[in-house]
Design an enzyme around this catalytic site. Structure first.
Site, PDB file in Angstrom:
ATOM      1  N   ASP A  90       0.860  -1.177   0.000  1.00  0.00           N
ATOM      2  CA  ASP A  90       0.000   0.000   0.000  1.00  0.00           C
ATOM      3  C   ASP A  90       0.896   1.226   0.000  1.00  0.00           C
ATOM      4  O   ASP A  90       2.131   1.110   0.082  1.00  0.00           O
ATOM      5  CB  ASP A  90      -0.941   0.002   1.216  1.00  0.00           C
ATOM      6  CG  ASP A  90      -2.311   0.592   0.893  1.00  0.00           C
ATOM      7  OD1 ASP A  90      -2.346   1.677   0.266  1.00  0.00           O
ATOM      8  OD2 ASP A  90      -3.339  -0.003   1.270  1.00  0.00           O
ATOM      9  N   TYR A 122     -13.504   6.290 -13.369  1.00  0.00           N
ATOM     10  CA  TYR A 122     -13.502   5.024 -12.648  1.00  0.00           C
ATOM     11  C   TYR A 122     -14.102   3.907 -13.496  1.00  0.00           C
ATOM     12  O   TYR A 122     -13.515   2.832 -13.643  1.00  0.00           O
ATOM     13  CB  TYR A 122     -14.297   5.192 -11.348  1.00  0.00           C
ATOM     14  CG  TYR A 122     -14.346   3.966 -10.478  1.00  0.00           C
ATOM     15  CD1 TYR A 122     -13.259   3.621  -9.684  1.00  0.00           C
ATOM     16  CD2 TYR A 122     -15.478   3.164 -10.435  1.00  0.00           C
ATOM     17  CE1 TYR A 122     -13.299   2.499  -8.867  1.00  0.00           C
ATOM     18  CE2 TYR A 122     -15.528   2.040  -9.626  1.00  0.00           C
ATOM     19  CZ  TYR A 122     -14.432   1.717  -8.844  1.00  0.00           C
ATOM     20  OH  TYR A 122     -14.480   0.598  -8.045  1.00  0.00           O
ATOM     21  N   LYS A 182     -12.151   0.611 -15.013  1.00  0.00           N
ATOM     22  CA  LYS A 182     -12.539  -0.733 -14.587  1.00  0.00           C
ATOM     23  C   LYS A 182     -12.996  -1.580 -15.779  1.00  0.00           C
ATOM     24  O   LYS A 182     -12.773  -2.799 -15.812  1.00  0.00           O
ATOM     25  CB  LYS A 182     -13.633  -0.654 -13.524  1.00  0.00           C
ATOM     26  CG  LYS A 182     -13.172  -0.030 -12.218  1.00  0.00           C
ATOM     27  CD  LYS A 182     -12.052  -0.832 -11.565  1.00  0.00           C
ATOM     28  CE  LYS A 182     -11.675  -0.291 -10.200  1.00  0.00           C
ATOM     29  NZ  LYS A 182     -10.658  -1.131  -9.511  1.00  0.00           N
ATOM     30  N   PHE A 216     -19.582  -2.142  -1.501  1.00  0.00           N
ATOM     31  CA  PHE A 216     -18.919  -2.749  -0.348  1.00  0.00           C
ATOM     32  C   PHE A 216     -18.605  -1.698   0.706  1.00  0.00           C
ATOM     33  O   PHE A 216     -18.357  -0.530   0.392  1.00  0.00           O
ATOM     34  CB  PHE A 216     -17.631  -3.461  -0.780  1.00  0.00           C
ATOM     35  CG  PHE A 216     -17.843  -4.898  -1.166  1.00  0.00           C
ATOM     36  CD1 PHE A 216     -17.364  -5.924  -0.369  1.00  0.00           C
ATOM     37  CD2 PHE A 216     -18.548  -5.221  -2.311  1.00  0.00           C
ATOM     38  CE1 PHE A 216     -17.573  -7.250  -0.710  1.00  0.00           C
ATOM     39  CE2 PHE A 216     -18.772  -6.538  -2.667  1.00  0.00           C
ATOM     40  CZ  PHE A 216     -18.279  -7.560  -1.866  1.00  0.00           C
TER      41      PHE A 216
END
Length: 254
Positions: free
Chosen positions: A36, A160, A164, A193
């Site tokens: 990360d 985004y 994707k 999520f």
């Protein structure tokens, strides 16, 4: 694939879907390198999760830094599984509120992290895995993270959603490309999520999003993403697939 004698690497491993995946590997007893950003909570997470987790800071678009993370995983055991969860969002419309063209710099930045970063992780990870000895029928597996926005991008999600969608397109191409090297490539397309990204919204907004999910009528939790990643890794016939995990939601335009 049996990865019990190998190592794993998870990008975005300090929070959200990545952290849920790291915890899934730990529960299986698999040593894992969590990757990360240097500004993340990676060091703290690694200490909390114990000796099976090592944190290595890296931006996934940085070849040298990510290569160092791969070195760290291979120093533990042969690298058998990579789950790539790192990514970012960015709200952008084709035209701004004054009717001018949308911000190209923002679009490029999101695509660079999400799509270019995915290819960087894919190519560098695959280059290590092809040198592995065979375990059964395969040498390794790479799981990318797409999104249901690849098919149902909402207004404002253009950077985004298109990044994707690129990952969805990348997955089958890569799986076919690496088939002769016995390395699998799959992707997971999560719906709504409960991650830090959504945590910035009000509870009212979060409840409204959860209410759109048919069943179970709630947001997904990172552990469920991690469970799917491990199921894909375990099953050698799942290759070139992008699997939705979304409670049967289909996103509206806004």
């Amino acid at each position: 694939m049996d990865i019990s004698n190998g190592s794993a690497l998870v990008t975005g491993g300090a929070s959200g879907l990545g952290l849920g995946t790291v915890k899934t590997f730990v529960a299986r007893g698999i040593p894992v390198v969590a990757v990360d950003l240097p500004t993340s909570a990676g060091e703290r997470v690694a200490k909390e999760l114990g000796d099976l987790v090592r944190f290595v800071p890296a931006d996934v678009t940085d070849t040298e830094a990510f290569s160092a993370a791969l070195d760290a995983a291979e120093a533990i055991a042969p690298l058998r599984a990579v789950v790539h969860c790192a990514g970012r969002g960015g709200t952008l419309r084709v035209l701004d509120k004054d009717g001018g063209p949308g911000d190209l710099d923002l679009y490029e930045a999101v695509v660079r992290t999400n799509l270019i970063g995915s290819f960087n992780v894919l190519r560098l990870s695959a280059s290590r895995m092809v040198a592995n000895d065979l375990v059964g029928e395969e040498r390794g597996i790479i799981v990318l993270t797409a999104s249901i926005a690849a098919w149902e991008g909402q207004i404002g999600q253009m950077p985004y959603a298109s990044s994707k969608a690129g990952i969805v397109g990348m997955t089958l191409c890569a799986a076919r490309d690496l088939a002769r090297k016995q390395v699998r490539v799959d992707a997971i397309a999560p719906g709504i999520f409960d991650t830090p990204g959504l945590g910035r919204h009000s509870q009212e907004v979060r409840d409204g999003l959860a209410a759109q999910v048919p069943h179970p009528a709630r947001m997904g939790v990172p552990a469920e993403f991690g469970q799917l990643a491990l199921a894909i890794i375990d099953n050698p016939m799942i290759n070139g697939e992008t699997i939705r995990i979304d409670g049967a939601i289909r996103m509206a335009a806004r």
